[in-house]
Design a protein around this motif. Structure first.
Motif, mmCIF file in Angstrom:
data_model
loop_
_atom_site.group_PDB
_atom_site.id
_atom_site.type_symbol
_atom_site.label_atom_id
_atom_site.label_comp_id
_atom_site.label_asym_id
_atom_site.label_seq_id
_atom_site.Cartn_x
_atom_site.Cartn_y
_atom_site.Cartn_z
ATOM 1 N N UNK A 271 49.153 53.764 42.495
ATOM 2 C CA UNK A 271 48.862 53.100 43.769
ATOM 3 C C UNK A 271 47.660 52.167 43.631
ATOM 4 N N UNK A 272 46.630 52.614 42.920
ATOM 5 C CA UNK A 272 45.442 51.778 42.737
ATOM 6 C C UNK A 272 45.768 50.537 41.916
ATOM 7 N N UNK A 273 46.644 50.646 40.926
ATOM 8 C CA UNK A 273 47.027 49.491 40.103
ATOM 9 C C UNK A 273 47.724 48.435 40.946
ATOM 10 N N UNK A 274 48.626 48.883 41.808
ATOM 11 C CA UNK A 274 49.321 47.943 42.686
ATOM 12 C C UNK A 274 48.339 47.301 43.674
ATOM 13 N N UNK A 275 47.404 48.088 44.186
ATOM 14 C CA UNK A 275 46.405 47.546 45.106
ATOM 15 C C UNK A 275 45.520 46.504 44.430
ATOM 16 N N UNK A 276 45.160 46.738 43.174
ATOM 17 C CA UNK A 276 44.343 45.772 42.443
ATOM 18 C C UNK A 276 45.103 44.462 42.269
ATOM 19 N N UNK A 277 46.388 44.540 41.948
ATOM 20 C CA UNK A 277 47.203 43.329 41.824
ATOM 21 C C UNK A 277 47.214 42.572 43.147
ATOM 22 N N UNK A 278 47.373 43.287 44.258
ATOM 23 C CA UNK A 278 47.389 42.641 45.573
ATOM 24 C C UNK A 278 46.051 41.971 45.877
ATOM 25 N N UNK A 279 44.949 42.653 45.552
ATOM 26 C CA UNK A 279 43.617 42.083 45.793
ATOM 27 C C UNK A 279 43.401 40.828 44.942
ATOM 28 N N UNK A 280 43.759 40.900 43.657
ATOM 29 C CA UNK A 280 43.577 39.755 42.772
ATOM 30 C C UNK A 280 44.435 38.570 43.214
ATOM 31 N N UNK A 281 45.680 38.856 43.590
ATOM 32 C CA UNK A 281 46.565 37.773 44.031
ATOM 33 C C UNK A 281 46.017 37.090 45.272
ATOM 34 N N UNK A 282 45.576 37.892 46.228
ATOM 35 C CA UNK A 282 45.069 37.296 47.460
ATOM 36 C C UNK A 282 43.820 36.459 47.188
ATOM 37 N N UNK A 283 42.931 36.935 46.344
ATOM 38 C CA UNK A 283 41.692 36.206 46.094
ATOM 39 C C UNK A 283 41.922 34.924 45.309
ATOM 40 N N UNK A 284 42.892 34.933 44.401
ATOM 41 C CA UNK A 284 43.110 33.762 43.563
ATOM 42 C C UNK A 284 44.061 32.753 44.187
ATOM 43 N N UNK A 285 44.961 33.198 45.067
ATOM 44 C CA UNK A 285 45.982 32.301 45.588
ATOM 45 C C UNK A 285 45.992 32.171 47.109
ATOM 46 N N UNK A 286 45.373 33.102 47.840
ATOM 47 C CA UNK A 286 45.482 33.087 49.298
ATOM 48 C C UNK A 286 44.156 33.244 50.027
ATOM 49 N N UNK A 287 43.060 33.334 49.331
ATOM 50 C CA UNK A 287 41.791 33.650 49.980
ATOM 51 C C UNK A 287 41.235 32.454 50.746
ATOM 52 N N UNK A 288 40.324 32.732 51.667
ATOM 53 C CA UNK A 288 39.642 31.667 52.411
ATOM 54 C C UNK A 288 38.787 30.815 51.475
ATOM 55 N N UNK A 289 38.229 31.455 50.450
ATOM 56 C CA UNK A 289 37.432 30.708 49.471
ATOM 57 C C UNK A 289 38.285 29.670 48.764
ATOM 58 N N UNK B 254 41.078 28.296 49.874
ATOM 59 C CA UNK B 254 41.463 27.247 50.819
ATOM 60 C C UNK B 254 40.305 26.292 51.099
ATOM 61 N N UNK B 255 39.087 26.836 51.193
ATOM 62 C CA UNK B 255 37.923 25.986 51.421
ATOM 63 C C UNK B 255 37.671 25.068 50.232
ATOM 64 N N UNK B 256 37.779 25.618 49.017
ATOM 65 C CA UNK B 256 37.610 24.785 47.829
ATOM 66 C C UNK B 256 38.692 23.723 47.738
ATOM 67 N N UNK B 257 39.906 24.058 48.140
ATOM 68 C CA UNK B 257 40.988 23.071 48.116
ATOM 69 C C UNK B 257 40.713 21.931 49.078
ATOM 70 N N UNK B 258 40.207 22.252 50.274
ATOM 71 C CA UNK B 258 39.861 21.191 51.227
ATOM 72 C C UNK B 258 38.719 20.336 50.690
ATOM 73 N N UNK B 259 37.760 20.969 50.005
ATOM 74 C CA UNK B 259 36.678 20.210 49.402
ATOM 75 C C UNK B 259 37.179 19.275 48.322
ATOM 76 N N UNK B 260 38.225 19.713 47.597
ATOM 77 C CA UNK B 260 38.806 18.855 46.564
ATOM 78 C C UNK B 260 39.494 17.655 47.182
ATOM 79 N N UNK B 261 40.135 17.852 48.338
ATOM 80 C CA UNK B 261 40.784 16.743 49.028
ATOM 81 C C UNK B 261 39.749 15.754 49.525
#
Length: 243
Positions: A210-228, A230-237
């Motif tokens: 369960x912890x392994x799956x949770x870590x994957x979910x946390x990493x995915x959200x931070x690298x592909x879906x996080x507010x950080x 999205x903010x960096x992407x807007x800064x790039x634009x």
């Protein structure tokens, strides 16, 4: 102490747990590497900012601030590398307290209590994980050193005889080395994340899975879906419009 082969030491549930753990770790690493080249994520966006950083670096002669930033990045990797050694040393001392630890964990273990051989095997796996993290962080440090050399040897803004195309190519090489160092740092951090997930196995195999799956979910959200991200992407634009 009785001798046990690896197959008899681990039952089918333990082998399934190992499979799920390493599948989550290596599977996510492959997924993140594959998608970083095909869609926007923290890795790809930060590479664009590093490229802009190196391009601006070549337009100024005073590079004290750039050297300071590079030193801060290097210190971060050094901190985790030294922390990995301390954790490895602590894990080796855990062998001397196996009986006491097993007595404490037996009250929380989800299934049958661990044997001393299982305890030692899990400690060894953790040692291997943090050894991998140590080598990854130290390679990151070396790559930041290489990038520092490139910064030091970069042509000055007032230097004559250097074409603009040569400056752009040099900036691309510096940004690439810096991104490679940052990627190694990310791999080391992932090892820490999954080491925390592996520690759940001391409470039971289901906790580890369960912890392994949770870590994957946390990493995915931070690298592909996080507010950080999205903010960096807007800064790039905004940066692209300004240029």
């Amino acid at each position: 102490m009785e001798n046990h082969s690896f197959s008899t030491l681990l039952n089918s549930l333990d082998l399934t747990t190992l499979f799920v753990f390493f599948t989550c770790w290596w599977g996510y690493a492959f997924y993140a590497l594959y998608n970083s080249k095909r869609r926007a994520c923290l890795v790809s966006v930060l590479h664009q900012f590093r490229l802009a950083w190196m391009s601006r670096l070549l337009r100024r002669d005073n590079r004290i601030a750039d050297a300071s930033v590079m030193a801060n990045l290097e210190r971060s990797s050094l901190f985790f590398a030294s922390s990995s050694l301390l954790i490895i040393a602590g894990l080796f001392t855990a062998f001397n307290y196996s009986e006491k630890a097993l007595g404490i964990l037996s009250d929380f273990y989800f299934l049958a209590p661990m044997s001393q051989q299982e305890w030692e095997l899990k400690i060894i796996v953790l040692v291997v994980i943090f050894a991998y993290a140590f080598f990854t962080f130290t390679w990151s440090v070396r790559q930041y050193n290489f990038c520092s050399v490139l910064v030091g040897s970069a042509p000055l803004a007032t230097e004559r005889g250097v074409e603009e195309s040569e400056r752009e190519l040099y900036a691309m090489h510096m940004a690439k080395i810096c991104s490679l160092a940052a990627n190694q740092f990310n791999y080391g951090l992932r090892a820490y994340y999954f080491a925390m997930a592996f520690c759940g196995w001391f409470l039971g195999p289901y906790f580890c899975m369960a912890a392994s799956v949770m870590v994957v979910a946390v990493l995915y959200r931070r690298e592909f879906r996080s507010k950080t991200f999205k903010t960096l992407s807007r800064g790039l634009v905004i940066k692209s419009h300004a240029s």
